[in-house]
Design a protein around this motif. Sequence first.
Motif, PDB file in Angstrom:
ATOM      1  N   TRP A  50       0.842  -1.194   0.000  1.00  0.00           N
ATOM      2  CA  TRP A  50       0.000   0.000   0.000  1.00  0.00           C
ATOM      3  C   TRP A  50       0.877   1.243   0.000  1.00  0.00           C
ATOM      4  CZ3 TRP A  50      -1.188   4.541   2.317  1.00  0.00           C
ATOM      5  CH2 TRP A  50      -2.468   5.055   2.147  1.00  0.00           C
ATOM      6  N   GLY A  51       1.902   1.208   0.860  1.00  0.00           N
ATOM      7  CA  GLY A  51       2.804   2.346   0.991  1.00  0.00           C
ATOM      8  C   GLY A  51       3.809   2.103   2.092  1.00  0.00           C
ATOM      9  N   MET A  73      -2.166   8.386  -2.708  1.00  0.00           N
ATOM     10  CA  MET A  73      -1.191   7.318  -2.505  1.00  0.00           C
ATOM     11  C   MET A  73      -0.062   7.415  -3.526  1.00  0.00           C
ATOM     12  SD  MET A  73      -3.798   4.104  -1.935  1.00  0.00           S
ATOM     13  CE  MET A  73      -2.521   2.840  -2.030  1.00  0.00           C
ATOM     14  N   SER A  78       3.486   5.594  -3.714  1.00  0.00           N
ATOM     15  CA  SER A  78       3.025   4.209  -3.840  1.00  0.00           C
ATOM     16  C   SER A  78       3.124   3.737  -5.294  1.00  0.00           C
ATOM     17  CB  SER A  78       1.581   4.080  -3.358  1.00  0.00           C
ATOM     18  OG  SER A  78       1.061   2.798  -3.705  1.00  0.00           O
TER      19      SER A  78
END
Length: 158
Positions: A50-51, A73, A78
């Motif tokens: 996701w990150g 994101m 990301s």
Amino acid sequence: MTQHAQQSVAAADLPERGQPFAGGTFVTRYWLNGEERALVLLDDELTGRWGEYGQDVAGAKSYSDGTANTRAMAEAGSELAAKVLELGAHIPSHLEGALLMSAKADGVATLREDRWHWLSTQCSADLAFGMHFGDGWLFSLVKSFERLVRPVRSLPIQ
């Protein structure tokens, strides 16, 4: 960046739920930010993080707007979000994940049941929401772990 050409749809042109549409499967109609929209589940399946653990992504806290979350994101670095945006799609939000689970339960969408899927809604600097489509569990997961994503499109209905 590859963008899907279709930007909106006339209500009369929507197929039945579960039918092919806009590069995927039409899931349902829903309201987002005062606008009726069509949710489309793509067949693409991506895997990634996701990150960054400990990184607060201020623009990714919407429970309903997956497009805004996914853009935030990507802007925060990301790679997974950037790949999804290249498809002209986004990572489902908390709300969109629930709509996908409903579509799966109704037999109009097929989703893997053996792994957790990322949602674009962040819980904290360390965690983001994920969904397990085998049983409908929604849980906060460590953002730096690899999970699946099934991208979606959300088209305004005219």
